[in-house]
Scaffold this motif. Structure first.
Motif, PDB file in Angstrom:
ATOM      1  N   ASP A  30       0.836  -1.203   0.000  1.00 32.58           N
ATOM      2  CA  ASP A  30       0.000   0.000   0.000  1.00 32.58           C
ATOM      3  C   ASP A  30       0.874   1.257   0.000  1.00 32.58           C
ATOM      4  OD1 ASP A  30      -2.595   1.362   0.256  1.00 32.58           O
ATOM      5  OD2 ASP A  30      -1.848   1.903   2.245  1.00 32.58           O
ATOM      6  N   ALA A  31       1.929   1.231   0.804  1.00 37.56           N
ATOM      7  CA  ALA A  31       2.825   2.389   0.870  1.00 37.56           C
ATOM      8  C   ALA A  31       3.577   2.584  -0.441  1.00 37.56           C
ATOM      9  CB  ALA A  31       3.811   2.210   2.019  1.00 37.56           C
ATOM     10  N   ALA A  32       3.950   1.471  -1.084  1.00 39.16           N
ATOM     11  CA  ALA A  32       4.751   1.557  -2.307  1.00 39.16           C
ATOM     12  C   ALA A  32       3.923   1.913  -3.530  1.00 39.16           C
ATOM     13  CB  ALA A  32       5.477   0.232  -2.548  1.00 39.16           C
ATOM     14  N   HIS A  33       2.659   1.480  -3.558  1.00 44.15           N
ATOM     15  CA  HIS A  33       1.896   1.580  -4.806  1.00 44.15           C
ATOM     16  C   HIS A  33       0.593   2.374  -4.697  1.00 44.15           C
ATOM     17  CE1 HIS A  33       4.673  -1.239  -6.593  1.00 44.15           C
ATOM     18  NE2 HIS A  33       4.450  -2.104  -5.615  1.00 44.15           N
ATOM     19  N   GLY A  34       0.127   2.643  -3.520  1.00 46.76           N
ATOM     20  CA  GLY A  34      -1.084   3.436  -3.374  1.00 46.76           C
ATOM     21  C   GLY A  34      -2.256   2.848  -4.132  1.00 46.76           C
ATOM     22  N   ASP A  35      -2.885   3.662  -4.975  1.00 46.46           N
ATOM     23  CA  ASP A  35      -4.074   3.211  -5.704  1.00 46.46           C
ATOM     24  C   ASP A  35      -3.775   2.140  -6.744  1.00 46.46           C
ATOM     25  OD1 ASP A  35      -5.599   4.960  -4.260  1.00 46.46           O
ATOM     26  OD2 ASP A  35      -5.667   6.511  -5.811  1.00 46.46           O
ATOM     27  N   ASP A  36      -2.497   1.965  -7.091  1.00 47.49           N
ATOM     28  CA  ASP A  36      -2.132   0.905  -8.033  1.00 47.49           C
ATOM     29  C   ASP A  36      -2.102  -0.472  -7.368  1.00 47.49           C
ATOM     30  OD1 ASP A  36      -1.906   2.588 -10.211  1.00 47.49           O
ATOM     31  OD2 ASP A  36       0.244   2.923  -9.929  1.00 47.49           O
ATOM     32  N   PHE A  37      -2.196  -0.500  -6.071  1.00 50.91           N
ATOM     33  CA  PHE A  37      -2.262  -1.756  -5.323  1.00 50.91           C
ATOM     34  C   PHE A  37      -3.725  -2.180  -5.269  1.00 50.91           C
ATOM     35  CE2 PHE A  37      -2.096  -3.597  -0.766  1.00 50.91           C
ATOM     36  CZ  PHE A  37      -1.942  -4.885  -1.253  1.00 50.91           C
ATOM     37  N   LEU A  38      -4.060  -3.214  -6.068  1.00 51.06           N
ATOM     38  CA  LEU A  38      -5.465  -3.587  -6.270  1.00 51.06           C
ATOM     39  C   LEU A  38      -5.944  -4.701  -5.353  1.00 51.06           C
ATOM     40  CD1 LEU A  38      -5.559  -3.480 -10.171  1.00 51.06           C
ATOM     41  CD2 LEU A  38      -6.052  -1.645  -8.538  1.00 51.06           C
ATOM     42  N   GLY A  39      -5.036  -5.544  -4.883  1.00 49.24           N
ATOM     43  CA  GLY A  39      -5.507  -6.603  -3.999  1.00 49.24           C
ATOM     44  C   GLY A  39      -4.470  -7.656  -3.705  1.00 49.24           C
ATOM     45  N   LEU A  40      -4.853  -8.586  -2.827  1.00 49.88           N
ATOM     46  CA  LEU A  40      -4.002  -9.695  -2.412  1.00 49.88           C
ATOM     47  C   LEU A  40      -4.797 -10.991  -2.473  1.00 49.88           C
ATOM     48  CD1 LEU A  40      -2.243  -8.430   0.859  1.00 49.88           C
ATOM     49  CD2 LEU A  40      -1.174  -8.750  -1.384  1.00 49.88           C
ATOM     50  N   VAL A  41      -4.117 -12.053  -2.900  1.00 49.90           N
ATOM     51  CA  VAL A  41      -4.696 -13.399  -2.910  1.00 49.90           C
ATOM     52  C   VAL A  41      -3.719 -14.322  -2.195  1.00 49.90           C
ATOM     53  CG1 VAL A  41      -5.570 -15.292  -4.339  1.00 49.90           C
ATOM     54  CG2 VAL A  41      -5.794 -12.916  -5.135  1.00 49.90           C
ATOM     55  N   LEU A  42      -4.220 -15.167  -1.316  1.00 53.02           N
ATOM     56  CA  LEU A  42      -3.380 -16.132  -0.601  1.00 53.02           C
ATOM     57  C   LEU A  42      -3.576 -17.505  -1.224  1.00 53.02           C
ATOM     58  CD1 LEU A  42      -1.446 -16.773   1.728  1.00 53.02           C
ATOM     59  CD2 LEU A  42      -3.460 -17.145   3.173  1.00 53.02           C
ATOM     60  N   SER A  43      -2.540 -18.007  -1.866  1.00 52.54           N
ATOM     61  CA  SER A  43      -2.625 -19.309  -2.513  1.00 52.54           C
ATOM     62  C   SER A  43      -1.834 -20.330  -1.708  1.00 52.54           C
ATOM     63  CB  SER A  43      -2.122 -19.205  -3.958  1.00 52.54           C
ATOM     64  OG  SER A  43      -2.374 -20.398  -4.671  1.00 52.54           O
ATOM     65  N   GLY A  44      -1.446 -21.432  -2.344  1.00 54.33           N
ATOM     66  CA  GLY A  44      -0.634 -22.443  -1.678  1.00 54.33           C
ATOM     67  C   GLY A  44      -1.369 -23.161  -0.561  1.00 54.33           C
ATOM     68  N   SER A  45      -0.609 -23.930   0.189  1.00 52.31           N
ATOM     69  CA  SER A  45      -1.198 -24.722   1.273  1.00 52.31           C
ATOM     70  C   SER A  45      -1.791 -23.845   2.364  1.00 52.31           C
ATOM     71  CB  SER A  45      -0.128 -25.645   1.874  1.00 52.31           C
ATOM     72  OG  SER A  45       0.363 -26.548   0.912  1.00 52.31           O
ATOM     73  N   ALA A  46      -1.134 -22.745   2.667  1.00 47.80           N
ATOM     74  CA  ALA A  46      -1.636 -21.870   3.728  1.00 47.80           C
ATOM     75  C   ALA A  46      -2.987 -21.282   3.358  1.00 47.80           C
ATOM     76  CB  ALA A  46      -0.627 -20.757   4.009  1.00 47.80           C
ATOM     77  N   GLY A  47      -3.196 -21.005   2.090  1.00 47.19           N
ATOM     78  CA  GLY A  47      -4.467 -20.441   1.655  1.00 47.19           C
ATOM     79  C   GLY A  47      -5.612 -21.425   1.699  1.00 47.19           C
ATOM     80  N   ARG A  48      -5.288 -22.687   1.852  1.00 50.23           N
ATOM     81  CA  ARG A  48      -6.322 -23.726   1.854  1.00 50.23           C
ATOM     82  C   ARG A  48      -6.373 -24.491   3.167  1.00 50.23           C
ATOM     83  NH1 ARG A  48      -3.761 -23.165  -3.107  1.00 50.23           N
ATOM     84  NH2 ARG A  48      -5.209 -22.605  -4.801  1.00 50.23           N
ATOM     85  N   ALA A  49      -5.760 -23.939   4.200  1.00 51.57           N
ATOM     86  CA  ALA A  49      -5.711 -24.590   5.515  1.00 51.57           C
ATOM     87  C   ALA A  49      -5.169 -26.009   5.405  1.00 51.57           C
ATOM     88  CB  ALA A  49      -7.101 -24.597   6.172  1.00 51.57           C
ATOM     89  N   TYR A  50      -4.118 -26.159   4.603  1.00 54.67           N
ATOM     90  CA  TYR A  50      -3.541 -27.470   4.294  1.00 54.67           C
ATOM     91  C   TYR A  50      -2.033 -27.460   4.560  1.00 54.67           C
ATOM     92  CZ  TYR A  50      -3.362 -31.817   1.483  1.00 54.67           C
ATOM     93  OH  TYR A  50      -3.219 -33.119   1.040  1.00 54.67           O
ATOM     94  N   ALA A  51      -1.588 -26.518   5.346  1.00 52.81           N
ATOM     95  CA  ALA A  51      -0.160 -26.304   5.527  1.00 52.81           C
ATOM     96  C   ALA A  51       0.429 -27.280   6.541  1.00 52.81           C
ATOM     97  CB  ALA A  51       0.098 -24.873   5.975  1.00 52.81           C
ATOM     98  N   THR A  52       1.738 -27.486   6.410  1.00 51.39           N
ATOM     99  CA  THR A  52       2.528 -28.212   7.399  1.00 51.39           C
ATOM    100  C   THR A  52       3.549 -27.242   7.991  1.00 51.39           C
ATOM    101  OG1 THR A  52       4.325 -28.899   5.916  1.00 51.39           O
ATOM    102  CG2 THR A  52       2.306 -30.252   5.931  1.00 51.39           C
ATOM    103  N   GLU A  53       4.371 -27.752   8.868  1.00 53.52           N
ATOM    104  CA  GLU A  53       5.393 -26.883   9.455  1.00 53.52           C
ATOM    105  C   GLU A  53       6.425 -26.432   8.427  1.00 53.52           C
ATOM    106  OE1 GLU A  53       6.792 -31.154  10.266  1.00 53.52           O
ATOM    107  OE2 GLU A  53       4.908 -30.038  10.137  1.00 53.52           O
ATOM    108  N   HIS A  54       6.432 -27.080   7.256  1.00 54.31           N
ATOM    109  CA  HIS A  54       7.382 -26.717   6.204  1.00 54.31           C
ATOM    110  C   HIS A  54       6.797 -25.716   5.205  1.00 54.31           C
ATOM    111  CE1 HIS A  54       9.809 -30.016   7.709  1.00 54.31           C
ATOM    112  NE2 HIS A  54       8.816 -30.857   7.505  1.00 54.31           N
ATOM    113  N   SER A  55       5.541 -25.360   5.359  1.00 51.26           N
ATOM    114  CA  SER A  55       4.883 -24.501   4.380  1.00 51.26           C
ATOM    115  C   SER A  55       5.207 -23.033   4.615  1.00 51.26           C
ATOM    116  CB  SER A  55       3.362 -24.699   4.441  1.00 51.26           C
ATOM    117  OG  SER A  55       3.010 -26.043   4.174  1.00 51.26           O
ATOM    118  N   ASP A  56       5.354 -22.307   3.492  1.00 54.52           N
ATOM    119  CA  ASP A  56       5.469 -20.855   3.576  1.00 54.52           C
ATOM    120  C   ASP A  56       4.155 -20.233   3.120  1.00 54.52           C
ATOM    121  OD1 ASP A  56       5.467 -21.263   0.864  1.00 54.52           O
ATOM    122  OD2 ASP A  56       7.473 -20.452   0.497  1.00 54.52           O
ATOM    123  N   LEU A  57       4.132 -18.924   2.975  1.00 60.24           N
ATOM    124  CA  LEU A  57       2.960 -18.218   2.475  1.00 60.24           C
ATOM    125  C   LEU A  57       3.170 -17.910   0.997  1.00 60.24           C
ATOM    126  CD1 LEU A  57       2.407 -15.632   5.359  1.00 60.24           C
ATOM    127  CD2 LEU A  57       1.117 -17.744   4.956  1.00 60.24           C
TER     128      LEU A  57
END
Length: 266
Positions: A30-57
């Motif tokens: 938000d600080a870097a891009h202001g109005d050009d920052f349109l959104g965030l999506v969380l994918s991967g295992s963390a985004g699906r509540a399927y993560a292990t201790e080895h998972s990142d975001l």
């Protein structure tokens, strides 16, 4: 959970440390891009509540085109921060193209921030779904249905002729084609292999009970001719249901076109 940046919603299943990382990442963009920052999506295992201790975001930062052109994906032990331009997110790569593989990235992935009035959320959902014409293209124009019948047929012929290794190879090769058929008839992009059990259990398919399909896939990979034969009527039933929804008979006709060769399926 709603955090400091207006509109940011972070899943409760994440750890406090992960939630803090996402709040920081959103604030930085938000600080870097202001109005050009349109959104965030969380994918991967963390985004699906399927993560292990080895998972990142695995986070997708959606930016206006010009802002995105100046950015690239960054990696750290805790966060992979990919960048998608607005135009790229709205572009839906067809089956077989370079971008097709990335479409499932967006399947069932929570949108943490949408500053487009819902257009970003709609675009994310569109990436992972197949409208009827696209399902037809996967099944028929790209021969995924015919290809599955072909490999299954060859596996059964090799099994009949006493060639167990050859039968197992063809049976195993039939599985990716089968999964494309299963998900295309349901109007969905096939998941990455890692997420196949997760998707079948959390987002069941109407024509394919999840545990039954996973059992058939496992047995087929082991070269079990019985599993290939058990799968065939399920494919035909899925095709019949799909054709009924589409108002045509194209997939059923394609299978029937194999004629007398289908006797090997028993």
């Amino acid at each position: 959970m709603t955090d400091t940046l207006p509109g940011l919603v972070v899943p409760e299943w994440l750890t406090p440390a992960q939630r803090a990382l996402l709040v920081d990442l959103a604030g930085r963009n938000d600080a870097a891009h202001g109005d050009d920052f349109l959104g965030l999506v969380l994918s991967g295992s963390a985004g699906r509540a399927y993560a292990t201790e080895h998972s990142d975001l695995d986070v997708v930062v959606v930016l206006a085109d010009e802002a995105a052109a100046a950015r690239s994906t960054t990696h750290s032990p805790d966060v992979d921060e990919a960048v998608d331009s607005w135009t790229d997110l709205l572009t839906v790569p067809p089956f077989g193209s370079e971008g097709w593989w990335f479409r499932w990235t967006y399947a069932w992935a929570p949108v943490l921030l949408d500053r487009t009035g819902g257009a970003l959320t709609d675009a994310v959902r569109r990436q992972a779904t197949l409208p009827p014409e696209e399902s037809d293209a996967v099944l028929l124009d790209h021969d995924r249905l015919d290809g599955w019948v072909n490999f299954a047929y060859r596996a059964l012929k090799n099994d009949r002729d006493g060639r167990p290794l050859e039968a197992r190879l063809d049976a195993a090769e039939s599985v990716p084609w089968l999964l494309d058929v299963v998900f295309a008839t349901a109007g969905r992009v096939r998941p990455y292999n890692k997420y196949l059990p997760w998707e079948l259990r959390h987002h069941p398919l109407e024509e394919w009970p999840g545990e039954q399909l996973l059992d058939l896939v496992g047995r087929t990979l082991a070269g079990d001719a019985g599993a290939v034969r058990e799968t065939f009527p399920l494919v035909r039933a899925a095709c019949a249901a799909y054709d009924a929804r589409r108002g045509h008979t194209r997939t059923s006709d394609m299978v029937s076109g194999w004629g007398e060769e289908l006797r090997i399926f028993g």
